[in-house]
Design a protein around this motif. Structure first.
Motif, PDB file in Angstrom:
ATOM      1  N   LEU A 227      -2.233 -24.944 -76.991  1.00  0.00           N
ATOM      2  CA  LEU A 227      -0.877 -25.506 -77.015  1.00  0.00           C
ATOM      3  C   LEU A 227      -0.129 -25.040 -78.258  1.00  0.00           C
ATOM      4  O   LEU A 227       1.042 -24.656 -78.192  1.00  0.00           O
ATOM      5  CB  LEU A 227      -0.954 -27.036 -76.985  1.00  0.00           C
ATOM      6  CG  LEU A 227       0.353 -27.787 -77.185  1.00  0.00           C
ATOM      7  CD1 LEU A 227       1.291 -27.556 -76.019  1.00  0.00           C
ATOM      8  CD2 LEU A 227       0.118 -29.271 -77.360  1.00  0.00           C
ATOM      9  N   MET A 228      -0.819 -25.058 -79.386  1.00  0.00           N
ATOM     10  CA  MET A 228      -0.175 -24.631 -80.622  1.00  0.00           C
ATOM     11  C   MET A 228       0.242 -23.164 -80.536  1.00  0.00           C
ATOM     12  O   MET A 228       1.332 -22.786 -80.972  1.00  0.00           O
ATOM     13  CB  MET A 228      -1.119 -24.842 -81.811  1.00  0.00           C
ATOM     14  CG  MET A 228      -1.349 -26.292 -82.159  1.00  0.00           C
ATOM     15  SD  MET A 228       0.189 -27.104 -82.601  1.00  0.00           S
ATOM     16  CE  MET A 228      -0.154 -28.777 -82.132  1.00  0.00           C
TER      17      MET A 228
ATOM     18  N   LEU B  57      -8.932 -32.241 -67.120  1.00  0.00           N
ATOM     19  CA  LEU B  57      -8.905 -33.626 -66.649  1.00  0.00           C
ATOM     20  C   LEU B  57      -9.666 -33.799 -65.346  1.00  0.00           C
ATOM     21  O   LEU B  57     -10.369 -34.783 -65.152  1.00  0.00           O
ATOM     22  CB  LEU B  57      -7.461 -34.071 -66.439  1.00  0.00           C
ATOM     23  CG  LEU B  57      -6.716 -34.508 -67.676  1.00  0.00           C
ATOM     24  CD1 LEU B  57      -5.289 -34.852 -67.333  1.00  0.00           C
ATOM     25  CD2 LEU B  57      -7.408 -35.710 -68.296  1.00  0.00           C
TER      26      LEU B  57
ATOM     27  N   TYR C 191     -13.670 -33.389 -65.772  1.00  0.00           N
ATOM     28  CA  TYR C 191     -14.436 -34.393 -66.517  1.00  0.00           C
ATOM     29  C   TYR C 191     -15.184 -35.359 -65.592  1.00  0.00           C
ATOM     30  O   TYR C 191     -16.387 -35.585 -65.768  1.00  0.00           O
ATOM     31  CB  TYR C 191     -13.512 -35.141 -67.486  1.00  0.00           C
ATOM     32  CG  TYR C 191     -14.171 -36.320 -68.154  1.00  0.00           C
ATOM     33  CD1 TYR C 191     -15.045 -36.123 -69.217  1.00  0.00           C
ATOM     34  CD2 TYR C 191     -13.953 -37.621 -67.711  1.00  0.00           C
ATOM     35  CE1 TYR C 191     -15.677 -37.190 -69.820  1.00  0.00           C
ATOM     36  CE2 TYR C 191     -14.575 -38.690 -68.309  1.00  0.00           C
ATOM     37  CZ  TYR C 191     -15.441 -38.480 -69.361  1.00  0.00           C
ATOM     38  OH  TYR C 191     -16.064 -39.536 -69.947  1.00  0.00           O
ATOM     39  N   PRO C 192     -14.493 -35.920 -64.588  1.00  0.00           N
ATOM     40  CA  PRO C 192     -15.215 -36.852 -63.700  1.00  0.00           C
ATOM     41  C   PRO C 192     -16.395 -36.195 -62.999  1.00  0.00           C
ATOM     42  O   PRO C 192     -17.369 -36.861 -62.665  1.00  0.00           O
ATOM     43  CB  PRO C 192     -14.151 -37.266 -62.688  1.00  0.00           C
ATOM     44  CG  PRO C 192     -12.866 -36.993 -63.344  1.00  0.00           C
ATOM     45  CD  PRO C 192     -13.076 -35.808 -64.210  1.00  0.00           C
TER      46      PRO C 192
ATOM     47  N   VAL D  78       0.890 -21.439 -77.776  1.00  0.00           N
ATOM     48  CA  VAL D  78       1.999 -21.315 -76.829  1.00  0.00           C
ATOM     49  C   VAL D  78       3.294 -21.781 -77.488  1.00  0.00           C
ATOM     50  O   VAL D  78       4.353 -21.152 -77.366  1.00  0.00           O
ATOM     51  CB  VAL D  78       1.712 -22.131 -75.556  1.00  0.00           C
ATOM     52  CG1 VAL D  78       2.913 -22.122 -74.639  1.00  0.00           C
ATOM     53  CG2 VAL D  78       0.507 -21.579 -74.842  1.00  0.00           C
TER      54      VAL D  78
ATOM     55  N   GLU E 108      -4.840 -27.634 -68.654  1.00  0.00           N
ATOM     56  CA  GLU E 108      -5.194 -28.988 -69.082  1.00  0.00           C
ATOM     57  C   GLU E 108      -5.590 -29.852 -67.889  1.00  0.00           C
ATOM     58  O   GLU E 108      -6.498 -30.679 -67.965  1.00  0.00           O
ATOM     59  CB  GLU E 108      -4.012 -29.648 -69.813  1.00  0.00           C
ATOM     60  CG  GLU E 108      -3.626 -28.972 -71.103  1.00  0.00           C
ATOM     61  CD  GLU E 108      -4.568 -29.325 -72.245  1.00  0.00           C
ATOM     62  OE1 GLU E 108      -5.660 -29.853 -71.980  1.00  0.00           O
ATOM     63  OE2 GLU E 108      -4.206 -29.068 -73.400  1.00  0.00           O
ATOM     64  N   LEU E 109      -4.892 -29.637 -66.786  1.00  0.00           N
ATOM     65  CA  LEU E 109      -5.204 -30.393 -65.576  1.00  0.00           C
ATOM     66  C   LEU E 109      -6.635 -30.105 -65.131  1.00  0.00           C
ATOM     67  O   LEU E 109      -7.342 -30.984 -64.630  1.00  0.00           O
ATOM     68  CB  LEU E 109      -4.220 -29.993 -64.474  1.00  0.00           C
ATOM     69  CG  LEU E 109      -3.964 -31.027 -63.397  1.00  0.00           C
ATOM     70  CD1 LEU E 109      -3.474 -32.309 -64.027  1.00  0.00           C
ATOM     71  CD2 LEU E 109      -2.941 -30.505 -62.417  1.00  0.00           C
TER      72      LEU E 109
ATOM     73  N   LEU F  63      -0.491 -23.407 -69.027  1.00  0.00           N
ATOM     74  CA  LEU F  63      -0.999 -24.469 -69.895  1.00  0.00           C
ATOM     75  C   LEU F  63      -1.146 -25.786 -69.127  1.00  0.00           C
ATOM     76  O   LEU F  63      -2.140 -26.498 -69.264  1.00  0.00           O
ATOM     77  CB  LEU F  63      -0.035 -24.645 -71.067  1.00  0.00           C
ATOM     78  CG  LEU F  63      -0.448 -25.652 -72.122  1.00  0.00           C
ATOM     79  CD1 LEU F  63      -1.604 -25.114 -72.927  1.00  0.00           C
ATOM     80  CD2 LEU F  63       0.707 -25.966 -73.047  1.00  0.00           C
ATOM     81  N   ILE F  64      -0.154 -26.086 -68.312  1.00  0.00           N
ATOM     82  CA  ILE F  64      -0.197 -27.326 -67.532  1.00  0.00           C
ATOM     83  C   ILE F  64      -1.465 -27.372 -66.684  1.00  0.00           C
ATOM     84  O   ILE F  64      -2.218 -28.348 -66.698  1.00  0.00           O
ATOM     85  CB  ILE F  64       1.051 -27.430 -66.625  1.00  0.00           C
ATOM     86  CG1 ILE F  64       2.280 -27.699 -67.486  1.00  0.00           C
ATOM     87  CG2 ILE F  64       0.877 -28.525 -65.587  1.00  0.00           C
ATOM     88  CD1 ILE F  64       3.552 -27.801 -66.701  1.00  0.00           C
TER      89      ILE F  64
ATOM     90  N   LEU G 251     -15.412 -32.771 -73.361  1.00  0.00           N
ATOM     91  CA  LEU G 251     -14.037 -33.141 -73.691  1.00  0.00           C
ATOM     92  C   LEU G 251     -13.654 -32.675 -75.077  1.00  0.00           C
ATOM     93  O   LEU G 251     -12.561 -32.156 -75.288  1.00  0.00           O
ATOM     94  CB  LEU G 251     -13.889 -34.653 -73.642  1.00  0.00           C
ATOM     95  CG  LEU G 251     -13.631 -35.246 -72.282  1.00  0.00           C
ATOM     96  CD1 LEU G 251     -13.487 -36.734 -72.422  1.00  0.00           C
ATOM     97  CD2 LEU G 251     -12.382 -34.654 -71.675  1.00  0.00           C
TER      98      LEU G 251
ATOM     99  N   LEU H 277     -10.623 -30.281 -74.789  1.00  0.00           N
ATOM    100  CA  LEU H 277      -9.347 -30.825 -75.257  1.00  0.00           C
ATOM    101  C   LEU H 277      -8.961 -30.184 -76.581  1.00  0.00           C
ATOM    102  O   LEU H 277      -7.794 -29.890 -76.826  1.00  0.00           O
ATOM    103  CB  LEU H 277      -9.418 -32.346 -75.390  1.00  0.00           C
ATOM    104  CG  LEU H 277      -9.408 -33.123 -74.073  1.00  0.00           C
ATOM    105  CD1 LEU H 277      -9.475 -34.611 -74.337  1.00  0.00           C
ATOM    106  CD2 LEU H 277      -8.188 -32.793 -73.242  1.00  0.00           C
TER     107      LEU H 277
ATOM    108  N   PHE I 244       3.674 -21.522 -69.990  1.00  0.00           N
ATOM    109  CA  PHE I 244       3.818 -22.967 -69.953  1.00  0.00           C
ATOM    110  C   PHE I 244       3.168 -23.540 -68.697  1.00  0.00           C
ATOM    111  O   PHE I 244       2.414 -24.517 -68.758  1.00  0.00           O
ATOM    112  CB  PHE I 244       5.305 -23.327 -70.004  1.00  0.00           C
ATOM    113  CG  PHE I 244       5.540 -24.763 -70.336  1.00  0.00           C
ATOM    114  CD1 PHE I 244       5.490 -25.192 -71.642  1.00  0.00           C
ATOM    115  CD2 PHE I 244       5.807 -25.684 -69.336  1.00  0.00           C
ATOM    116  CE1 PHE I 244       5.701 -26.521 -71.961  1.00  0.00           C
ATOM    117  CE2 PHE I 244       6.021 -27.013 -69.645  1.00  0.00           C
ATOM    118  CZ  PHE I 244       5.974 -27.434 -70.959  1.00  0.00           C
TER     119      PHE I 244
ATOM    120  N   LEU J 183      -5.659 -28.016 -77.240  1.00  0.00           N
ATOM    121  CA  LEU J 183      -4.720 -28.275 -78.330  1.00  0.00           C
ATOM    122  C   LEU J 183      -4.409 -26.983 -79.086  1.00  0.00           C
ATOM    123  O   LEU J 183      -3.260 -26.704 -79.425  1.00  0.00           O
ATOM    124  CB  LEU J 183      -5.336 -29.312 -79.273  1.00  0.00           C
ATOM    125  CG  LEU J 183      -4.392 -30.214 -80.036  1.00  0.00           C
ATOM    126  CD1 LEU J 183      -3.442 -30.914 -79.099  1.00  0.00           C
ATOM    127  CD2 LEU J 183      -5.180 -31.225 -80.839  1.00  0.00           C
TER     128      LEU J 183
END
Lengths: 111, 499, 491
Positions: free
Chosen positions: B178-179, B145, B148-149, B181, B141-142, B137-138, B167, B171, B134, B175
């Protein structure tokens, strides 16, 4: 079937009429009156139906009293808004859909 | 109460987090202050990682843990494997920061760049130290994010398009992960990386579900690891500034994916269970396909950075290939390549950036004679390229050697074939570049030459390339000594994976 | 400390009385001292809120009967875990919106006079709704809320806002009447309006079902659940930013709150899984239609407004995930649903405030105007950017945690189709949020043509956005609050 139940039935009839008016009319004032009709119908149902089951009851009457106060203030607010709307646009109804609302406003902005 | 063992992992993260906070705060024009904060934080982070490293070597446990939800904990824990990745990221962060300061001098939006750069390193460290799926995963994804910039930093139509593709891939991958996990969590509960064999019971009752979950997890992770067919974003993302390509697309992002695969195979499923479920072979085949495909595509590229990008796609899959060889030697080969490839690829990207910045050269055919004009950069590039091919004594040789031993030990002779084929392909796409640099005379003027200082180029750009090149050479030469990546990987392998 | 909390008098009614006093004061004094009055009352309300949290933690659910008249004749206020969470979120969001408005309204001197009384009135009616456990009280709260919210939308008196306000008013009135009709049927059937009392009484007969259907219809209309959402985007998109924030964050949630209380507290024995699935389907429609429409908008605030339509859809998943499933799955859905509500309230308020600041700075409402914002207005953008993370449901944010719980619940109850809705909705929200982000990286000019909003404006949106993000890290706290409410409820 007692008197109270007749009240309730009348209330139902009035509400349905009001709803019909609300759906059919576009004129803002007519819709407001239709809404008031519906409201009165509701109040009749609220008092009539419960008292036809359980006899005279103070609670629904108290509730309806509150409801009437709320309905009056809602009507007042609606009237103010309708008046202002009429002053600004010269129209007595809302545009059919949201998109056309945007178009009118953008035209105003240009003009 | 100040409890070092509790706070240290979080502290490592916060160095770059706090630094990026400051950088976002201070004015765009105060570049010296910004560089100061950046470098201080980078050095501080290395120091903290070294402290942790020494502690972990001595058997200490550092763990930050608090409850996120009623039954899910946020866990940062430094183990040998995590420290390895953290060490790589923090060392390369320092050099990339130095490089980026030189590279971006005088360009707009540096505040935004360095701010997100710091965030991105913090996420990488979070991935390294994450103690359960978990938390992983956080940060995973971070990382999306915060990168990207950086990908769209230039704000051109091309950059925005690359950002969009990036992206969609990442992303989408997130996803899918996430599924996976979620499903695993529903079956098995909160999955720490430090339990042992917690899925063995499930493997008896629900082997099919476990296989599907494995597929979801690996698919989600292989997007960032740029494994075929999820590699499409990486060549596109090369439009980003060179330091971004260097750190993120050779080290942080792709390695985060590869590192995740390592975690899933060794720490979630356990290598034995993965093998018993018959999941190692598909992983190995996917890796092999990626290696060959990436190399062939690299051969076809004319743009330097694009060629390097496809080379990355190919090289990162060595890690997965090593894992899929069921045995200690393969493990060592795969894991050590995570470090070695990082050092060598970052060098190559620094050099590519130097050629572009100093000479305006982006295409391979324009490199003729670059060796005479920029000897330092070209030397670094040569070391990196030879390492990629696997020429001793550069570090890449060590990885390939162990992978080969692993293949033989596991009697997977086809893997040997893959290794040989890919080395030949590596040679085929790197040697012509080296030939052009050193042995072809310069025939036409450089497209866009700038004179930056009395050396090849500005020292901000040259020194990081030389240092990382030297490190990849040293990692190979002193592989047998006590302080090499190899030794550390052997420690990991002996401590964590062998019964 | 704990004995002090125990000895304090009951503060529950003050959550309603204080904002009412505020409304009266500011109405009487007009624009005079408006900021001082607002400051004092917000402080008092926050303090009351804080003390109530302490008291609740110490004593459990709190009850207060107005004028010592007990149920059924009197009016009782009830503070359980969920209500406390709502009250707290209301305080936070409204305080931030007030801070924003105190500066933003400088450009709208005419709106000043009525904004503050209406805001206070909205706050009072929201608290009435959170604290009521009686169907008729809820009706009164709903009407008061509707009227003050319409007043807030109409505040600028411009054509667009006025049209939106009228549309909103009619939708709200219609919804209220449908609800009231349901109340009438319930009362005539059971002679009871108290929710906890009704939970044991309700039977699955035709008139009860009709009553529930009517109330549900009315509440859906007020919550703007697809396909009854038509009134929402103009009302929220054309109002002043602090008003939009308040409306999207809290006002639509009030009718949803009643819906949940009605279905899952009073009516859980009566509602059937197929009806719950239908509610979920409406939610799914909202998620996809709202997301699609948000993506198609060219105006920033309209995009945010359609995003509200989409996000409200997630809330509806609480029904299929709680009706007819195992207690574990229901528990997860209950916590996840409320957490989603809280996270969306904070993030959407932040987003509307930030969008307002950006529009103010750009001097134009459309997204193209954002070019160069990243360079010249990083702080105005920050609020929007951070809020977007929570709206997309990416970690670490409250939105992510909420979706995680909902996903877990869907998995635990074997309803994989809701997984698809949640996942697809997240993807869609990423599409429209990044559509905005992307514009900020484009730079057409080296010159800063923006109007720079006051720092207070940016600060209020950034604070809310940070709260939405930190909700992801500290979600164990609200979760504890929400979990107790379920065991106290009737599930």
């Amino acid at each position: 079937m007692n008197t109270f139940f007749i009240y309730a039935l009348t209330g139902g009839l009035l509400s349905s009429l009001g709803l019909l008016g609300f759906i059919l009319h576009r004129h803002l004032l007519r819709r407001l009156m239709a809404f008031n009709l519906m409201g009165s119908g509701c109040f009749l149902i609220l008092t009539g139906l419960s008292q036809s089951h359980q006899g005279v009851d103070a609670v629904p009457q108290a509730l309806v009293l509150t409801g009437i106060v709320v309905a009056v203030s809602a009507t007042a607010l609606a009237l103010v808004l309708i008046r202002r709307w009429y002053h600004l646009t010269g129209q007595t109804s809302l545009p059919e859909d949201v998109q056309s609302l945007e178009k009118t406003s953008s035209k105003e902005a240009q003009g | 109460m100040l409890d070092w063992y509790f706070w240290l992992p979080l502290l490592v993260l916060s160095t770059s987090l706090v630094a990026s906070g400051f950088i976002f705060w201070i004015n765009e024009n105060r570049s010296q202050l910004r560089s100061g904060i950046n470098l201080t934080a980078a050095v501080l982070k290395i120091a903290l990682v070294v402290i942790i490293l020494l502690g972990v070597m001595g058997g200490e446990v550092y763990e930050t843990r608090f409850a996120l939800l009623a039954d899910i904990d946020f866990v940062l824990r430094a183990d040998a494997l995590g420290v390895m990745f953290a060490g790589l990221s923090s060392v390369l962060w320092l050099f990339t920061t130095i490089y980026a300061i030189g590279y971006l001098e005088g360009t707009p939006n540096r505040r935004r760049f360095f701010g997100f750069f710091g965030l991105c390193v913090a996420s990488t460290l979070g991935i390294a130290f994450a103690g359960n799926l978990f938390t992983f995963l956080i940060f995973y994804e971070l990382l999306t994010l915060s990168t990207y910039p950086l990908v769209v930093h230039r704000g051109t139509a091309k950059a925005l398009r690359a950002g969009k593709i990036y992206l969609i891939y990442t992303l989408g991958g997130g996803l899918v992960l996430l599924m996976g996990v979620l499903w695993l969590y529903g079956l098995a509960g909160d999955l720490s990386f430090y339990g042992r064999n917690h899925l063995d019971a499930l493997a008896v009752t629900q082997p099919a579900a476990l296989k599907w979950i494995f597929f979801l997890l690996i698919a989600g992770l292989s997007v960032k690891a740029a494994m075929v067919p999820f590699h499409g974003w990486l060549p596109q993302a090369m439009v980003a500034p060179a330091p971004v390509s260097a750190l993120l697309h050779a080290v942080a992002v792709v390695k985060a994916g590869a590192f995740g695969i390592v975690r899933v195979v060794y720490d979630v499923y356990g290598i034995t269970l993965t093998w018993e479920l018959g999941l190692l072979l598909p992983l190995g085949i996917a890796a092999a396909v990626t290696i060959i495909y990436g190399s062939i595509r690299a051969l076809m590229q004319e743009d330097i950075k694009k060629r390097l990008a496809f080379s990355t796609i190919s090289q990162v899959s060595y890690i997965a290939l090593g894992i899929s060889l069921f045995g200690p030697a393969g493990t060592i080969g795969g894991l050590v390549h995570l470090l070695h490839q990082g050092l060598m690829k970052v060098t190559l990207f620094f050099c590519a950036g130097n050629y572009a910045e100093t000479l305006g050269v982006h295409k391979i055919k324009d490199l003729d004679g670059a060796g005479r004009r920029m000897p330092g950069t070209s030397l670094a590039f040569t070391i990196g390229a030879l390492g990629m091919i696997g020429v001793p004594p550069v570090a890449g040789f060590i990885s390939k050697w162990y992978l080969g031993i692993g293949a033989v030990a596991a009697s997977n002779y086809w893997v040997l074939g893959v290794l040989v084929a890919s080395s030949l392909l590596n040679a085929a796409y790197f040697l012509p570049v080296l030939y052009r640099i050193w042995f072809r005379p310069q025939e036409q003027p450089w497209p866009h030459e700038r004179v930056l200082g009395r050396w090849d180029t500005s020292l901000w750009l040259l020194v990081p390339a030389l240092v990382t090149a030297a490190l990849s050479l040293l990692a190979g030469v002193f592989a047998a000594s006590g302080f090499s990546p190899l030794t550390w990987v052997e420690l990991i392998t002996s401590r964590e994976y062998l019964p | 400390m704990s004995s002090l909390l125990q000895e304090l008098p009951q503060l529950l009614p003050w959550l309603v009385i204080l904002p009412l006093f505020w409304a009266l004061f500011s109405l009487a004094l007009g624009v005079l001292y408006r900021h001082w009055i607002a400051g004092v009352f917000i402080f008092l309300l926050l303090a009351t809120n804080l003390i109530l949290i302490g008291q609740w933690l110490l004593l459990g659910d709190l009850y207060y009967s107005l004028g010592d008249w007990d149920v059924p004749l009197g009016i009782q206020l009830r503070l359980d875990g969920v209500a406390l969470a709502m009250v707290t979120v209301t305080s936070l969001v409204t305080a931030a919106c007030s801070l924003h408005a105190s500066t933003y309204l400088d450009d709208y001197p005419r709106a000043q006079q009525y904004f503050w009384p209406l805001l206070a009135f909205t706050w009072a009616s929201l608290n009435v709704i959170w604290l009521s456990a009686d169907l008729f009280n809820l009706y009164v709260g709903l009407e008061l809320l509707g009227l003050s919210a319409v007043g807030l939308v109409a505040l600028t008196g411009q054509t667009e806002a006025l049209g939106a306000a009228l549309r909103y008013l009619y939708a709200a009135l219609l919804g209220s009447l449908a609800y009231l009709l349901g109340v009438a049927l319930i009362y005539s059937g059971y002679g009871q309006l108290d929710l906890p009392a009704l939970s044991g009484l309700l039977e699955s007969d035709a008139s009860t079902r009709l009553a529930l259907a009517l109330m549900t219809l009315g509440l859906l209309l007020k919550t703007a659940i697809f396909p009854l959402h038509i009134w929402l985007p103009p009302a929220h998109g054309k109002a002043l930013p602090p008003v939009s924030a308040l409306l999207s964050a809290l006002v639509v949630k009030a009718s949803f709150y009643i819906l949940v209380r009605l279905w899952l507290e009073a009516g859980l024995q009566v509602v059937v899984p197929s009806a719950a699935q239908f509610m979920g389907a409406l939610g799914a429609g909202a998620v996809f239609w709202g997301g699609w429409m948000a993506w198609r908008q060219t105006e920033l605030k309209m995009l945010v407004a359609y995003s509200t339509v989409a996000q409200l859809g997630y809330l509806m998943l609480i029904f299929p995930l709680m009706v007819g499933v195992s207690p574990t799955a229901a528990q997860l859905a209950w916590e996840g649903g409320w957490l989603q509500l809280i996270a969306h309230a904070l993030a959407k308020a932040a987003m509307f405030l930030a969008a307002g600041n950006l529009v103010l700075a750009m001097r134009r409402p459309d997204i193209i105007g954002l070019h160069g914002v990243g360079r010249f207005l990083p702080f105005s953008l920050l609020g929007f950017g951070l809020a977007g993370v929570s709206i997309m449901g990416l970690p670490p944010s409250g939105g992510f945690m909420a979706k995680w719980l909902l996903l877990q619940s869907a998995l635990a109850s074997g309803q994989w189709w809701w997984l698809l809705v949640l996942a697809g909705g997240s993807a869609l929200s990423a599409v429209y949020i990044f559509k905005v982000y992307q514009q900020c990286y484009i730079e057409d000019t080296e010159v800063d043509n923006f109007r720079h909003p006051s720092l207070l404006l940016d600060l209020s949106s950034i604070t809310l956005a940070l709260l939405a993000l930190s909700l992801g890290i500290f979600s164990a706290w609200p979760q504890a609050l929400l979990a107790t409410a379920l065991s106290g409820g009737g599930v």
